[in-house]
Design a protein around this motif. Structure first.
Motif, PDB file in Angstrom:
ATOM      1  N   LYS A  60       0.838  -1.206   0.000  1.00  0.00           N
ATOM      2  CA  LYS A  60       0.000   0.000   0.000  1.00  0.00           C
ATOM      3  C   LYS A  60       0.869   1.252   0.000  1.00  0.00           C
ATOM      4  CE  LYS A  60      -3.398   2.492   2.823  1.00  0.00           C
ATOM      5  NZ  LYS A  60      -2.549   3.689   2.959  1.00  0.00           N
ATOM      6  N   ASN A  61       1.838   1.312   0.916  1.00  0.00           N
ATOM      7  CA  ASN A  61       2.705   2.490   0.990  1.00  0.00           C
ATOM      8  C   ASN A  61       3.547   2.651  -0.269  1.00  0.00           C
ATOM      9  OD1 ASN A  61       1.718   2.952   3.553  1.00  0.00           O
ATOM     10  ND2 ASN A  61       3.486   2.080   4.615  1.00  0.00           N
ATOM     11  N   GLY A  62       4.032   1.527  -0.789  1.00  0.00           N
ATOM     12  CA  GLY A  62       4.834   1.598  -2.012  1.00  0.00           C
ATOM     13  C   GLY A  62       4.028   2.101  -3.192  1.00  0.00           C
ATOM     14  N   SER A  63       2.794   1.638  -3.300  1.00  0.00           N
ATOM     15  CA  SER A  63       1.934   2.064  -4.405  1.00  0.00           C
ATOM     16  C   SER A  63       1.683   3.564  -4.378  1.00  0.00           C
ATOM     17  CB  SER A  63       0.602   1.313  -4.336  1.00  0.00           C
ATOM     18  OG  SER A  63      -0.310   1.786  -5.292  1.00  0.00           O
ATOM     19  N   GLU A  64       1.583   4.129  -3.175  1.00  0.00           N
ATOM     20  CA  GLU A  64       1.296   5.560  -3.057  1.00  0.00           C
ATOM     21  C   GLU A  64       2.473   6.430  -3.482  1.00  0.00           C
ATOM     22  OE1 GLU A  64       0.092   5.959   0.977  1.00  0.00           O
ATOM     23  OE2 GLU A  64      -1.957   5.240   0.615  1.00  0.00           O
ATOM     24  N   THR A  65       3.663   5.835  -3.637  1.00  0.00           N
ATOM     25  CA  THR A  65       4.807   6.606  -4.120  1.00  0.00           C
ATOM     26  C   THR A  65       4.908   6.591  -5.637  1.00  0.00           C
ATOM     27  OG1 THR A  65       6.351   4.724  -4.022  1.00  0.00           O
ATOM     28  CG2 THR A  65       6.092   6.028  -2.014  1.00  0.00           C
ATOM     29  N   LEU A  66       4.084   5.802  -6.306  1.00  0.00           N
ATOM     30  CA  LEU A  66       4.090   5.762  -7.767  1.00  0.00           C
ATOM     31  C   LEU A  66       3.188   6.866  -8.320  1.00  0.00           C
ATOM     32  CD1 LEU A  66       3.839   1.915  -8.492  1.00  0.00           C
ATOM     33  CD2 LEU A  66       5.890   3.327  -8.173  1.00  0.00           C
ATOM     34  N   ASP A  67       3.513   7.329  -9.498  1.00  0.00           N
ATOM     35  CA  ASP A  67       2.711   8.375 -10.147  1.00  0.00           C
ATOM     36  C   ASP A  67       1.608   7.701 -10.962  1.00  0.00           C
ATOM     37  OD1 ASP A  67       1.674  10.477 -11.618  1.00  0.00           O
ATOM     38  OD2 ASP A  67       3.607  11.464 -11.848  1.00  0.00           O
ATOM     39  N   TRP A  68       0.413   7.623 -10.382  1.00  0.00           N
ATOM     40  CA  TRP A  68      -0.682   6.928 -11.063  1.00  0.00           C
ATOM     41  C   TRP A  68      -1.115   7.661 -12.335  1.00  0.00           C
ATOM     42  CZ3 TRP A  68      -5.300   9.261 -12.109  1.00  0.00           C
ATOM     43  CH2 TRP A  68      -5.611  10.418 -11.387  1.00  0.00           C
ATOM     44  N   LYS A  69      -0.849   8.958 -12.395  1.00  0.00           N
ATOM     45  CA  LYS A  69      -1.228   9.698 -13.601  1.00  0.00           C
ATOM     46  C   LYS A  69      -0.395   9.239 -14.795  1.00  0.00           C
ATOM     47  CE  LYS A  69      -2.726  13.802 -11.064  1.00  0.00           C
ATOM     48  NZ  LYS A  69      -2.500  15.253 -10.815  1.00  0.00           N
ATOM     49  N   MET A  70       0.921   9.036 -14.565  1.00  0.00           N
ATOM     50  CA  MET A  70       1.764   8.505 -15.640  1.00  0.00           C
ATOM     51  C   MET A  70       1.307   7.106 -16.035  1.00  0.00           C
ATOM     52  SD  MET A  70       5.698   9.666 -14.954  1.00  0.00           S
ATOM     53  CE  MET A  70       6.235  11.352 -15.271  1.00  0.00           C
ATOM     54  N   GLY A  71       0.968   6.300 -15.028  1.00  0.00           N
ATOM     55  CA  GLY A  71       0.482   4.958 -15.325  1.00  0.00           C
ATOM     56  C   GLY A  71      -0.813   4.984 -16.108  1.00  0.00           C
ATOM     57  N   ALA A  72      -1.699   5.923 -15.775  1.00  0.00           N
ATOM     58  CA  ALA A  72      -2.975   6.033 -16.481  1.00  0.00           C
ATOM     59  C   ALA A  72      -2.757   6.475 -17.929  1.00  0.00           C
ATOM     60  CB  ALA A  72      -3.889   7.013 -15.755  1.00  0.00           C
ATOM     61  N   VAL A  73      -1.843   7.432 -18.129  1.00  0.00           N
ATOM     62  CA  VAL A  73      -1.542   7.879 -19.494  1.00  0.00           C
ATOM     63  C   VAL A  73      -0.980   6.718 -20.319  1.00  0.00           C
ATOM     64  CG1 VAL A  73      -0.045   9.362 -20.889  1.00  0.00           C
ATOM     65  CG2 VAL A  73      -1.182  10.291 -18.868  1.00  0.00           C
ATOM     66  N   ASN A  74      -0.082   5.937 -19.714  1.00  0.00           N
ATOM     67  CA  ASN A  74       0.471   4.793 -20.425  1.00  0.00           C
ATOM     68  C   ASN A  74      -0.605   3.760 -20.742  1.00  0.00           C
ATOM     69  OD1 ASN A  74       3.109   5.221 -21.107  1.00  0.00           O
ATOM     70  ND2 ASN A  74       3.975   4.326 -19.265  1.00  0.00           N
ATOM     71  N   THR A  75      -1.593   3.622 -19.871  1.00  0.00           N
ATOM     72  CA  THR A  75      -2.703   2.706 -20.143  1.00  0.00           C
ATOM     73  C   THR A  75      -3.483   3.160 -21.365  1.00  0.00           C
ATOM     74  OG1 THR A  75      -2.887   2.185 -17.779  1.00  0.00           O
ATOM     75  CG2 THR A  75      -4.770   1.647 -19.172  1.00  0.00           C
ATOM     76  N   VAL A  76      -3.776   4.454 -21.430  1.00  0.00           N
ATOM     77  CA  VAL A  76      -4.495   4.996 -22.591  1.00  0.00           C
ATOM     78  C   VAL A  76      -3.668   4.824 -23.864  1.00  0.00           C
ATOM     79  CG1 VAL A  76      -5.429   7.094 -23.629  1.00  0.00           C
ATOM     80  CG2 VAL A  76      -5.788   6.644 -21.195  1.00  0.00           C
ATOM     81  N   VAL A  77      -2.363   5.066 -23.759  1.00  0.00           N
ATOM     82  CA  VAL A  77      -1.477   4.925 -24.919  1.00  0.00           C
ATOM     83  C   VAL A  77      -1.527   3.500 -25.464  1.00  0.00           C
ATOM     84  CG1 VAL A  77       0.953   4.857 -25.623  1.00  0.00           C
ATOM     85  CG2 VAL A  77       0.085   6.807 -24.322  1.00  0.00           C
ATOM     86  N   LEU A  78      -1.473   2.519 -24.573  1.00  0.00           N
ATOM     87  CA  LEU A  78      -1.491   1.130 -25.037  1.00  0.00           C
ATOM     88  C   LEU A  78      -2.866   0.729 -25.574  1.00  0.00           C
ATOM     89  CD1 LEU A  78       0.747  -0.901 -22.564  1.00  0.00           C
ATOM     90  CD2 LEU A  78       1.285   0.002 -24.821  1.00  0.00           C
ATOM     91  N   LEU A  79      -3.931   1.262 -24.997  1.00  0.00           N
ATOM     92  CA  LEU A  79      -5.263   0.976 -25.525  1.00  0.00           C
ATOM     93  C   LEU A  79      -5.408   1.531 -26.945  1.00  0.00           C
ATOM     94  CD1 LEU A  79      -7.528   1.631 -22.402  1.00  0.00           C
ATOM     95  CD2 LEU A  79      -6.990  -0.569 -23.451  1.00  0.00           C
ATOM     96  N   VAL A  80      -4.876   2.725 -27.158  1.00  0.00           N
ATOM     97  CA  VAL A  80      -4.895   3.301 -28.510  1.00  0.00           C
ATOM     98  C   VAL A  80      -4.071   2.440 -29.462  1.00  0.00           C
ATOM     99  CG1 VAL A  80      -4.165   5.275 -29.909  1.00  0.00           C
ATOM    100  CG2 VAL A  80      -5.298   5.658 -27.710  1.00  0.00           C
ATOM    101  N   SER A  81      -2.914   1.960 -28.985  1.00  0.00           N
ATOM    102  CA  SER A  81      -2.065   1.129 -29.842  1.00  0.00           C
ATOM    103  C   SER A  81      -2.748  -0.181 -30.199  1.00  0.00           C
ATOM    104  CB  SER A  81      -0.726   0.859 -29.136  1.00  0.00           C
ATOM    105  OG  SER A  81      -0.854  -0.093 -28.104  1.00  0.00           O
ATOM    106  N   SER A  82      -3.568  -0.722 -29.308  1.00  0.00           N
ATOM    107  CA  SER A  82      -4.316  -1.947 -29.623  1.00  0.00           C
ATOM    108  C   SER A  82      -5.297  -1.681 -30.758  1.00  0.00           C
ATOM    109  CB  SER A  82      -5.069  -2.444 -28.390  1.00  0.00           C
ATOM    110  OG  SER A  82      -4.218  -3.140 -27.516  1.00  0.00           O
ATOM    111  N   PHE A  83      -5.932  -0.516 -30.709  1.00  0.00           N
ATOM    112  CA  PHE A  83      -6.876  -0.168 -31.779  1.00  0.00           C
ATOM    113  C   PHE A  83      -6.150  -0.006 -33.116  1.00  0.00           C
ATOM    114  CE2 PHE A  83      -8.607   3.285 -34.386  1.00  0.00           C
ATOM    115  CZ  PHE A  83      -9.833   2.735 -34.743  1.00  0.00           C
ATOM    116  N   THR A  84      -5.036   0.725 -33.116  1.00  0.00           N
ATOM    117  CA  THR A  84      -4.318   0.948 -34.374  1.00  0.00           C
ATOM    118  C   THR A  84      -3.743  -0.361 -34.926  1.00  0.00           C
ATOM    119  OG1 THR A  84      -2.325   1.546 -33.121  1.00  0.00           O
ATOM    120  CG2 THR A  84      -3.766   3.348 -33.851  1.00  0.00           C
ATOM    121  N   MET A  85      -3.325  -1.272 -34.035  1.00  0.00           N
ATOM    122  CA  MET A  85      -2.808  -2.559 -34.494  1.00  0.00           C
ATOM    123  C   MET A  85      -3.918  -3.389 -35.125  1.00  0.00           C
ATOM    124  SD  MET A  85       0.069  -4.239 -34.628  1.00  0.00           S
ATOM    125  CE  MET A  85      -0.084  -5.404 -35.981  1.00  0.00           C
ATOM    126  N   ALA A  86      -5.079  -3.419 -34.474  1.00  0.00           N
ATOM    127  CA  ALA A  86      -6.216  -4.160 -35.022  1.00  0.00           C
ATOM    128  C   ALA A  86      -6.644  -3.568 -36.362  1.00  0.00           C
ATOM    129  CB  ALA A  86      -7.380  -4.143 -34.031  1.00  0.00           C
TER     130      ALA A  86
END
Length: 257
Positions: A60-86
């Motif tokens: 829990k404490n370790g997770s709170e030190t991560l930047d979830w916004k960067m992780g969320a942006v990377n999630t969107v980036v990969l979702l877009v890449s799945s669409f473009t690949m398909a």
């Protein structure tokens, strides 16, 4: 490898009975390979779940030190890449090579954007020292084997020195979260899982981008098309699995806190 469609330009290999036989064998081969990939990441997920149940506060404490916004942006980036690949696979199957090449280029760009964001995440982790074995923001000895009481006192002194905070490019809020991390035994464990799981995933992103670039060249040279698109399908399946793994990594690492 060849698709189920026969053509005078694309002939199946001599050791296959037909184009359909080669296509089915190729698809079976890529699915078997993807099963081994899932088993590899599956072992890490099982290990994560076991140790998370044993040390929930550490994770829990370790997770709170991560930047979830960067992780969320990377999630969107990969979702877009799945669409473009398909979309690229669909356009190749329809013989629309130029549009397919554009979609493949966009997929590669998404992979590059993902790795750039991951670089900034990793560089900050190394800067503050949230890596297994050390805590360099305060003192390299504040890692494994170091005395937590001494480390906590050094962090407390750092919090009282705004000039030092500015010098280290960290905020008081972030240092407070880091203090909560090292206050727990086995605090390095979370970052061990973080770097192993995201690092292995990053290697797959790079490998996938290289494979997509290979398909991109074949598409520009019209070596794939309606009569022969199995390599494109195979690489696409690999890329979708890479994206799917991140869909699980994001909440487990960034949102568990």
């Amino acid at each position: 490898m060849t698709s189920v469609s026969s053509s005078s330009e694309f002939q199946h290999q001599h050791h296959f009975k037909s184009a359909e036989h080669q296509y089915a064998s190729s698809k079976q081969g890529i699915w078997l390979f993807l099963c081994t990939e899932i088993l590899m990441f599956g072992g890490l997920f099982v290990g994560y779940l076991i140790y998370h149940s044993l040390y929930p506060t550490v994770f829990k404490n370790g997770s709170e030190t991560l930047d979830w916004k960067m992780g969320a942006v990377n999630t969107v980036v990969l979702l877009v890449s799945s669409f473009t690949m398909a979309a690229a696979i669909n356009y190749v199957q329809r013989g629309l090579h130029k549009i397919a090449a554009i979609m493949l280029a966009l997929t590669i760009a998404c992979a590059g954007a993902f790795m750039v964001i991951k670089y900034f995440e990793y560089s900050h982790k190394f800067h503050v020292g949230t890596v297994p074995g050390k805590f360099s923001l305060v003192d390299p000895t504040c890692g494994a084997g170091g005395k937590r009481a001494d480390c906590e006192s050094k962090i407390a002194a750092l919090l009282k020195n705004p000039a030092e905070l500015e010098k280290n490019h960290v905020s008081a809020e972030e240092v407070t979260r880091l203090k909560a991390v090292i206050s727990q035994p086995k605090w390095e464990m979370f970052y061990g899982f973080y770097f192993v799981m995201t690092g292995l995933h990053g290697i797959h992103v790079v490998a996938g981008a290289l494979l997509i670039f290979w398909i991109f060249i074949k598409t520009l040279r019209r070596k794939v098309g309606p009569e022969y698109y199995t390599p494109v399908e195979g690489v696409g399946l690999f890329w979708h699995v890479v994206d799917l793994v991140w869909i699980y990594l994001f909440p487990l690492l960034y949102l568990v806190g």
